[in-house]
Design an enzyme around this catalytic site. Structure first.
Site, short mmCIF file in Angstrom:
data_model
loop_
_atom_site.label_atom_id
_atom_site.label_comp_id
_atom_site.label_asym_id
_atom_site.label_seq_id
_atom_site.Cartn_x
_atom_site.Cartn_y
_atom_site.Cartn_z
N HIS A 63 43.73 37.26 44.42
CA HIS A 63 44.31 38.06 45.51
C HIS A 63 45.12 37.16 46.45
O HIS A 63 46.23 37.52 46.85
CB HIS A 63 43.21 38.77 46.32
CG HIS A 63 42.84 40.11 45.82
ND1 HIS A 63 43.69 41.18 45.85
CD2 HIS A 63 41.68 40.57 45.28
CE1 HIS A 63 43.07 42.24 45.35
NE2 HIS A 63 41.86 41.90 44.99
N CYS A 76 38.25 46.65 41.24
CA CYS A 76 38.70 46.14 42.53
C CYS A 76 38.69 47.29 43.51
O CYS A 76 39.13 48.40 43.18
CB CYS A 76 40.10 45.54 42.40
SG CYS A 76 40.76 44.88 43.95
N HIS A 78 38.43 36.12 41.19
CA HIS A 78 39.09 37.39 41.48
C HIS A 78 39.72 37.36 42.87
O HIS A 78 40.88 37.75 43.05
CB HIS A 78 38.05 38.52 41.39
CG HIS A 78 38.59 39.88 41.68
ND1 HIS A 78 38.87 40.79 40.69
CD2 HIS A 78 38.90 40.49 42.86
CE1 HIS A 78 39.33 41.91 41.25
NE2 HIS A 78 39.36 41.75 42.57
N GLU A 79 38.97 36.87 43.86
CA GLU A 79 39.48 36.86 45.23
C GLU A 79 40.57 35.81 45.43
O GLU A 79 41.53 36.04 46.18
CB GLU A 79 38.33 36.66 46.22
CG GLU A 79 37.22 37.70 46.12
CD GLU A 79 37.68 39.16 46.09
OE1 GLU A 79 38.75 39.48 46.62
OE2 GLU A 79 36.94 39.99 45.53
#
Length: 136
Positions: free
Chosen positions: A130, A85, A126-127
């Site tokens: 976040h 990341c 993954h995003e």
């Protein structure tokens, strides 16, 4: 405008608020910032540039694509992997899914429902993590 990358875990560990059309400029900043880092970054969430709203951008081929208010509705075929990341040093183990179905809005805030597979699906997961205040 290219924005600095947030590295503070305390700032990254908050669930993002829904994005509205008033947040449209953040999309441009995310795309500009992703392009500036595309040699070592394939996706970015708004909280990585200090804006805690549900907007992500993902490199799909050479094009950065914005997904506004993304929600993963289905996940299939889990697999173990390692991810890095831009906000963190090194790589960490995580579980991702080969196929996901996502509800999101595009840059013009039009609704979409789409299935993604492979590496693009992994980037989106993954995003979206976040956006949910989850850092690998």
């Amino acid at each position: 405008m290219i924005r600095p990358i947030v590295h503070d875990p305390q700032q990254l560990n908050h669930r993002a608020a829904p994005a509205t059309p008033a947040d449209a400029a953040i999309i441009t900043d995310l795309i500009d910032t992703l392009r500036a880092h595309q040699d070592n970054c394939v996706g970015m969430a708004a909280n990585m540039i200090g804006q805690n709203v549900r907007i992500i951008v993902v490199l799909m081929g050479v094009l950065p694509v914005a997904l506004v208010n993304p929600q993963i509705r289905q996940k299939r075929d889990p697999f173990a992997t390692q991810e890095g990341c831009l906000s963190l040093e090194g790589e960490r183990p995580t579980t991702r899914y080969q196929t996901i179905t996502v509800d999101y809005q595009d840059q013009q805030f039009q609704a979409h429902h789409q299935e993604f597979t492979g590496f693009i699906a992994q980037i989106i997961q993954h995003e979206v993590d976040h956006c949910n205040g989850i850092v690998i």
